[in-house]
Design a protein around this motif. Structure first.
Motif, PDB file in Angstrom:
ATOM      1  N   CYS A   1      34.737  53.802  41.190  1.00 50.39           N
ATOM      2  CA  CYS A   1      34.932  52.998  42.397  1.00 50.39           C
ATOM      3  C   CYS A   1      34.520  51.551  42.165  1.00 50.39           C
ATOM      4  N   TYR A   2      33.796  51.288  41.076  1.00 57.72           N
ATOM      5  CA  TYR A   2      33.347  49.933  40.788  1.00 57.72           C
ATOM      6  C   TYR A   2      34.558  49.076  40.430  1.00 57.72           C
ATOM      7  N   GLU A   3      34.724  47.991  41.152  1.00 57.57           N
ATOM      8  CA  GLU A   3      35.886  47.121  40.909  1.00 57.57           C
ATOM      9  C   GLU A   3      35.485  46.036  39.917  1.00 57.57           C
ATOM     10  N   ARG A   4      36.319  45.872  38.908  1.00 61.10           N
ATOM     11  CA  ARG A   4      36.020  44.838  37.906  1.00 61.10           C
ATOM     12  C   ARG A   4      36.222  43.448  38.462  1.00 61.10           C
ATOM     13  N   ASP A   5      35.640  42.453  37.780  1.00 58.49           N
ATOM     14  CA  ASP A   5      35.828  41.050  38.175  1.00 58.49           C
ATOM     15  C   ASP A   5      37.278  40.637  37.956  1.00 58.49           C
ATOM     16  N   LEU A   6      37.721  39.646  38.720  1.00 59.05           N
ATOM     17  CA  LEU A   6      39.053  39.091  38.468  1.00 59.05           C
ATOM     18  C   LEU A   6      39.030  38.403  37.114  1.00 59.05           C
ATOM     19  N   LYS A   7      40.122  38.487  36.412  1.00 60.00           N
ATOM     20  CA  LYS A   7      40.178  37.821  35.096  1.00 60.00           C
ATOM     21  C   LYS A   7      40.349  36.321  35.298  1.00 60.00           C
TER      22      LYS A   7
ATOM     23  N   HIS B   1      28.701  50.728  44.967  1.00 62.07           N
ATOM     24  CA  HIS B   1      29.639  51.357  44.027  1.00 62.07           C
ATOM     25  C   HIS B   1      28.934  51.772  42.742  1.00 62.07           C
ATOM     26  N   LEU B   2      27.993  50.920  42.282  1.00 55.62           N
ATOM     27  CA  LEU B   2      27.250  51.277  41.059  1.00 55.62           C
ATOM     28  C   LEU B   2      26.415  52.537  41.286  1.00 55.62           C
ATOM     29  N   ALA B   3      25.773  52.603  42.463  1.00 58.67           N
ATOM     30  CA  ALA B   3      24.938  53.775  42.772  1.00 58.67           C
ATOM     31  C   ALA B   3      25.814  55.024  42.896  1.00 58.67           C
ATOM     32  N   ALA B   4      26.985  54.873  43.525  1.00 57.78           N
ATOM     33  CA  ALA B   4      27.887  56.030  43.687  1.00 57.78           C
ATOM     34  C   ALA B   4      28.330  56.535  42.313  1.00 57.78           C
ATOM     35  N   GLU B   5      28.636  55.616  41.411  1.00 54.73           N
ATOM     36  CA  GLU B   5      29.066  56.047  40.066  1.00 54.73           C
ATOM     37  C   GLU B   5      27.918  56.712  39.309  1.00 54.73           C
ATOM     38  N   ALA B   6      26.691  56.154  39.466  1.00 54.05           N
ATOM     39  CA  ALA B   6      25.534  56.755  38.782  1.00 54.05           C
ATOM     40  C   ALA B   6      25.294  58.165  39.319  1.00 54.05           C
ATOM     41  N   LEU B   7      25.451  58.330  40.624  1.00 54.34           N
ATOM     42  CA  LEU B   7      25.270  59.653  41.247  1.00 54.34           C
ATOM     43  C   LEU B   7      26.336  60.627  40.727  1.00 54.34           C
ATOM     44  N   GLY B   8      27.582  60.143  40.673  1.00 55.36           N
ATOM     45  CA  GLY B   8      28.677  60.995  40.183  1.00 55.36           C
ATOM     46  C   GLY B   8      28.403  61.487  38.767  1.00 55.36           C
ATOM     47  N   MET B   9      27.862  60.603  37.929  1.00 58.67           N
ATOM     48  CA  MET B   9      27.534  60.983  36.538  1.00 58.67           C
ATOM     49  C   MET B   9      26.481  62.082  36.532  1.00 58.67           C
ATOM     50  N   GLU B  10      25.440  61.875  37.353  1.00 57.20           N
ATOM     51  CA  GLU B  10      24.335  62.843  37.400  1.00 57.20           C
ATOM     52  C   GLU B  10      24.842  64.199  37.894  1.00 57.20           C
ATOM     53  N   ALA B  11      25.770  64.159  38.858  1.00 58.24           N
ATOM     54  CA  ALA B  11      26.299  65.397  39.439  1.00 58.24           C
ATOM     55  C   ALA B  11      27.399  66.011  38.570  1.00 58.24           C
ATOM     56  N   GLU B  12      27.694  65.355  37.465  1.00 58.25           N
ATOM     57  CA  GLU B  12      28.770  65.775  36.562  1.00 58.25           C
ATOM     58  C   GLU B  12      30.115  65.833  37.277  1.00 58.25           C
ATOM     59  N   GLU B  13      30.268  64.921  38.234  1.00 57.11           N
ATOM     60  CA  GLU B  13      31.567  64.753  38.896  1.00 57.11           C
ATOM     61  C   GLU B  13      31.874  63.262  38.903  1.00 57.11           C
ATOM     62  N   PRO B  14      32.134  62.706  37.712  1.00 53.31           N
ATOM     63  CA  PRO B  14      32.264  61.253  37.616  1.00 53.31           C
ATOM     64  C   PRO B  14      33.358  60.706  38.532  1.00 53.31           C
ATOM     65  N   LEU B  15      33.090  59.538  39.121  1.00 53.87           N
ATOM     66  CA  LEU B  15      34.110  58.888  39.937  1.00 53.87           C
ATOM     67  C   LEU B  15      34.191  57.430  39.525  1.00 53.87           C
TER      68      LEU B  15
END
Ligand SMILES: Cc1cc2nc3c(=O)[nH]c(=O)nc-3n(C[C@H](O)[C@H](O)[C@H](O)COP(=O)(O)OP(=O)(O)OC[C@H]3O[C@@H](n4cnc5c(N)ncnc54)[C@H](O)[C@@H]3O)c2cc1C
Length: 453
Positions: free
Chosen positions: A438-444, A422-436
């Motif tokens: 998908c990274y799920e946050r930790d449970l509180k 998910h981190l890699a997918a988000e980094a790729l989205g940023m680079e492609a200027e199509e941010p997404l």
């Protein structure tokens, strides 16, 4: 798989390239020819805190195939049981971190002195401490916090060292503290344990249709052998054993040793040497599993932690996966000596030890048995390892790194793998200027734990 599915959902046209003939990597199942049964390469457990893995399962529609439990049974040789788990009295529960206290205080397998020393250690690990010494080993920390022999052998070595799959002196304290907080303190939900009700590969059966439906493709039996960057077209040429592929972006989601093998076949780039040096600092630990089919029921328990012996975990696959016969799986982690035993000696030792917990083993007939040794099962989280875990950003343009060993803050687990994807997918989205997203946050953290974070 987690990166591919998240990117496909966001509209990217993904080609997923896999060396083997099936998906799943180290967390997969296959038909074992010796016993003619589909077995997991080893039982894989997850916990409620594995938010990215659960998010991935949800995305591909298999989240309902996980069986969740709040209870963990510890058995001593001789058969005495203690159940650890969260407290419920009808609708009443205790606020975290006290939800597990009643069962912990009643556990017969720990003496009063063990419980006092464990309570002190948990108190010390309650707060994520930025000043925690990442170079101190868990063994040294436990000595400093005066842990009793019983607490070390029956809790730290068994539960924590086997979850992190390494010996106590090869574990960095922050990783142990993370496991303690997530599994025992933050909330009952975070610490609930999940096991697949189907063989692992069946969990991923939906990945290919998920991708194909979105105009993507999956290439199996396609080992990647190298890649070249074309500056003019800003594209990667991926060389596999069978085909060449063009791509605007690449995510390398390989184990560290496969990444290392590929490095000489990637373009020379500043930073590549540093990555190579980081990879060299990683080491593997083995996990073995013994799969046993008996002619009668050995135990009605679904799973158990086995104390004071080499075999650590028992999973009753007939119950967990609703399989015919009487199929038990035993898991031996964090030990290199068991993995070094010849097949027959390992099986005999496992059977001898199992009979100490479940006497029915002595009368039962063993119908078939499989031993699976995964020598390179997981990477170790030794003191100082964090500086050897790269982020998703690689030294190359438009190429990102994923895999359980990259910087996720998690030990070698399916959650770390899903998180890294998910981190890699988000980094790729940023680079492609199509941010997404998908990274799920930790449970509180819940209850009183909210004040410790
Ligand atoms: C015995 C055992 C027990 C475990 N128990 C647990 C557990 O209980 N809970 C838990 O969370 N985790 C457990 N793990 C760890 C978990 O399996 C891994 O952390 C996780 O699967 C890592 O996923 P990954 O995608 O990073 O790597 P992998 O699963 O190794 O996937 C990498 C993929 O890359 C492919 N590949 C390699 N080289 C190439 C190439 N050149 N070209 C194309 N493809 C290539 C591989 O075939 C593989 O499919 C266990 C692991 C083992 C082995």
């Amino acid at each position: 798989m987690s990166a591919a599915c998240a990117l496909a959902e966001a509209g990217f046209r993904v080609q997923l390239v896999e060396r083997r003939g099936y998906l799943g990597g180290r967390a997969s199942s296959y038909l074992h020819p010796g016993v003619n049964e589909v077995i997991d390469n080893c039982q894989h457990v997850l916990f409620g805190c594995c938010t990215n893995l659960i998010g991935f399962y949800r995305r591909i529609g298999v989240a309902d195939r996980i069986h969740w439990t709040h209870e963990m049974t510890m058995i001593e040789p001789g058969g005495r049981c203690s159940a650890l788990g969260s407290f419920h009295l009808g609708p009443f529960t205790l606020p975290a971190p006290l939800h597990g206290a009643p069962s912990f205080l009643c556990a017969k397998s720990l003496t009063f002195a063990d419980k006092i020393s464990l309570g002190r250690a948990m108190r010390a690990m309650m707060k994520p401490d930025p000043l925690i010494d990442t170079h101190e080993s868990l063994a040294a920390w436990l000595r400093r916090h005066k842990q009793t022999e019983g607490a070390v052998n029956r809790f730290w070595r068994l539960v924590i060292a086997s979850a992190l799959n390494a010996e106590l002196d090869s574990i960095a304290v922050p990783y142990a503290a993370k496991v303690i907080r997530e599994l025992f303190l933050n909330s009952a939900e975070a610490g609930s344990m999940g096991m697949s009700t189907v063989p692992l590969s069946e969990l991923y059966a939906g990945v290919t249709p998920f991708l194909v439906k979105r105009g993507c493709s999956v290439l199996l039996n396609t080992p990647v052998e190298g890649a070249a960057w074309n500056e003019e077209t800003s594209q990667w040429l991926i060389c596999t054993r069978t085909v060449e592929l063009l791509s605007d972006y690449v995510i390398l989601a390989l184990p560290f040793e496969a990444t290392q093998k590929l490095l000489p076949h990637l373009p020379a780039e500043e930073g590549a040497e540093r990555l190579a040096r980081q990879i060299e600092r990683h080491e593997h630990w083995p996990i073995c599993s013994v799969h046993l089919w008996f002619d009668r029921e050995i135990t009605s328990l679904e799973h158990a932690v086995l104390l004071d012996r080499e075999i650590h975990w028992m999973y009753n696959q007939s119950k967990l996966q609703g399989r015919g016969g009487n199929y038990l799986e035993l898991v031996v982690s964090a030990t290199r000596s068991f993995a070094a035993l010849p097949r027959e000696a390992a099986i005999q030792q496992a059977l001898r030890e199992l009979a100490e917990f479940f006497p029915r083993v002595k009368e039962a007939k063993l119908e078939k048995v499989a031993l699976v040794k995964e020598v390179n099962a997981t990477f170790g989280v030794a003191p100082g390892i964090d500086s050897a875990r790269p982020t998703a950003l690689s030294p190359w343009p438009n190429l990102f790194l994923a895999g359980d060993w990259v910087q996720t803050g998690w030990p070698s687990t399916m959650e770390s793998a899903a998180r890294s994807g998910h981190l890699a997918a988000e980094a790729l989205g940023m680079e492609a200027e199509e941010p997404l997203k998908c990274y799920e946050r930790d449970l509180k953290p819940q209850g009183l734990m909210r004040f410790f974070n």
